[in-house]
Scaffold this motif. Structure first.
Motif, mmCIF file in Angstrom:
data_model
loop_
_atom_site.group_PDB
_atom_site.id
_atom_site.type_symbol
_atom_site.label_atom_id
_atom_site.label_comp_id
_atom_site.label_asym_id
_atom_site.label_seq_id
_atom_site.Cartn_x
_atom_site.Cartn_y
_atom_site.Cartn_z
ATOM 1 N N VAL A 1 -4.747 -8.216 -9.672
ATOM 2 C CA VAL A 1 -5.048 -7.446 -10.958
ATOM 3 C C VAL A 1 -6.403 -7.687 -11.375
ATOM 4 O O VAL A 1 -7.351 -6.756 -11.593
ATOM 5 N N LYS A 2 -6.635 -9.143 -11.575
ATOM 6 C CA LYS A 2 -8.051 -9.376 -11.965
ATOM 7 C C LYS A 2 -9.182 -9.069 -11.003
ATOM 8 O O LYS A 2 -10.148 -8.552 -11.764
ATOM 9 N N GLN A 3 -9.045 -9.011 -9.844
ATOM 10 C CA GLN A 3 -9.970 -8.746 -8.943
ATOM 11 C C GLN A 3 -10.193 -6.958 -8.672
ATOM 12 O O GLN A 3 -11.133 -6.755 -8.157
ATOM 13 N N GLY A 4 -9.490 -6.440 -9.420
ATOM 14 C CA GLY A 4 -9.616 -4.944 -9.438
ATOM 15 C C GLY A 4 -9.114 -4.411 -7.955
ATOM 16 O O GLY A 4 -9.434 -3.346 -7.744
ATOM 17 N N ALA A 5 -8.425 -5.246 -7.226
ATOM 18 C CA ALA A 5 -7.766 -4.851 -5.829
ATOM 19 C C ALA A 5 -7.054 -3.680 -6.112
ATOM 20 O O ALA A 5 -6.017 -3.441 -7.039
ATOM 21 N N ARG A 6 -6.885 -2.654 -5.026
ATOM 22 C CA ARG A 6 -6.096 -1.780 -4.842
ATOM 23 C C ARG A 6 -4.511 -2.226 -4.513
ATOM 24 O O ARG A 6 -4.466 -2.943 -3.406
ATOM 25 N N ILE A 7 -3.508 -1.994 -5.309
ATOM 26 C CA ILE A 7 -2.303 -2.547 -5.028
ATOM 27 C C ILE A 7 -1.227 -1.596 -4.398
ATOM 28 O O ILE A 7 -1.281 -0.367 -5.114
ATOM 29 N N ARG A 8 -0.620 -1.813 -3.434
ATOM 30 C CA ARG A 8 0.281 -1.012 -2.819
ATOM 31 C C ARG A 8 1.578 -1.143 -3.549
ATOM 32 O O ARG A 8 2.162 -2.087 -3.331
ATOM 33 N N VAL A 9 2.305 -0.174 -4.192
ATOM 34 C CA VAL A 9 3.442 -0.253 -4.819
ATOM 35 C C VAL A 9 4.516 0.729 -4.487
ATOM 36 O O VAL A 9 4.257 2.067 -4.484
ATOM 37 N N ALA A 10 5.488 0.157 -3.769
ATOM 38 C CA ALA A 10 6.637 1.026 -3.406
ATOM 39 C C ALA A 10 7.798 1.228 -4.568
ATOM 40 O O ALA A 10 8.067 0.202 -5.355
ATOM 41 N N THR A 11 8.148 2.430 -4.955
ATOM 42 C CA THR A 11 9.229 2.786 -6.042
ATOM 43 C C THR A 11 9.841 3.924 -5.853
ATOM 44 O O THR A 11 9.189 4.879 -5.280
ATOM 45 N N LYS A 12 11.073 3.997 -6.426
ATOM 46 C CA LYS A 12 11.734 5.448 -6.674
ATOM 47 C C LYS A 12 11.223 5.809 -7.762
ATOM 48 O O LYS A 12 11.386 7.218 -7.978
ATOM 49 N N TYR A 13 10.640 5.083 -8.964
ATOM 50 C CA TYR A 13 10.394 5.580 -10.281
ATOM 51 C C TYR A 13 8.885 5.802 -10.154
ATOM 52 O O TYR A 13 8.081 5.230 -11.052
#
Ligand code: PRP
Length: 221
Positions: free
Chosen positions: A118-130
């Motif tokens: 988060v601090k580095q501003g990296a793109r985070i891959r987030v899996a979710t139904k929501y």
């Protein structure tokens, strides 16, 4: 919609089980156990009340469009329903029933440094139904994410490399623990609400008002 009968939409599992005491307060007993029957319409001891079993995510749809007069749906489901339909119009939400309580959280593999990403501003891959809840949460934090829509078993996504993180419901935390995931952020508390079709509220006013009052008197602390 039959004008003399009240149709209540419930999903099997925790919501069904935790709605039973509220129904009891209204003098309603469901005649069959959903875990032991293949029937989707369950009669009750009251000839004017029946229960229909639907998928949790279909409860708002049934009530909004009059397939059921009332229903019980999680806050998570109601937020996602409004996002994908543009609104929750025609869906009156008179009571938070304080049942089926859990929380919506972000979880990652124990070896993934979420804070650093988060601090580095990296793109985070987030899996979710929501996806609506996740999109809003990360937008508010100013975190760039690639959302991956899944329909279940979210815990598998970080374990297989499909995603860095998941957004999912957490209750006891046992599912996360069993899959070596850790909760890194709590997004919101979740509980289930009573939802009522607006037209039914007018046409079947007395019966529905009595039900709302009985439910209200039995809401757990
Ligand atoms: C939810 C959620 C987690 C689990 C969390 O799934 O998706 O998998 O419960 O509960 P815990 O913290 O007590 O382990 P649910 O059983 O509601 O079914 P789902 O597969 O439809 O998400």
């Amino acid at each position: 919609m039959n004008s003399n009968i009240i149709t209540l939409a419930l999903s099997k599992g925790r919501i069904f089980e935790e709605t039973l005491p509220l129904l009891a307060a209204a003098g309603i007993e469901v005649a069959e156990d959903p875990e032991k029957t293949r029937k989707l319409i369950l009669p009750t001891n009251r000839p004017d009340v029946r229960v229909v079993l639907v998928r949790a995510s279909d409860v708002p749809t049934y009530v909004q469009h009059g397939g059921a007069d009332i229903g019980v749906a999680g806050k998570d489901i109601l937020i996602e329903h409004a996002a994908s339909n543009g609104d929750n119009d025609g869906l009156f939400q008179p009571l938070d029933l304080n049942i089926a309580k859990c929380r919506m959280s972000v979880a990652v593999r124990a070896d993934f440094d979420y804070e650093a990403a988060v601090k580095q501003g990296a793109r985070i891959r987030v899996a979710t139904k929501y996806t609506a809840i996740a999109r809003e949460h990360f937008a508010n934090k100013g975190v760039h994410v690639d959302l991956i829509k899944l329909y279940g078993s979210m815990e598998l996504a970080p374990l297989t490399g499909l995603a860095d993180a998941i957004v999912d419901l957490v209750s006891t935390g046992n599912t996360l623990k069993a899959n070596h995931l850790v909760e890194v952020e709590q997004i919101m508390n979740i509980s289930s609400r009573l939802v009522v079709n607006q037209a039914s509220l007018k046409l079947k006013r007395d019966t529905i008002r009595a039900l709302i009052q009985a439910f209200e008197s039995a809401i757990p602390a």
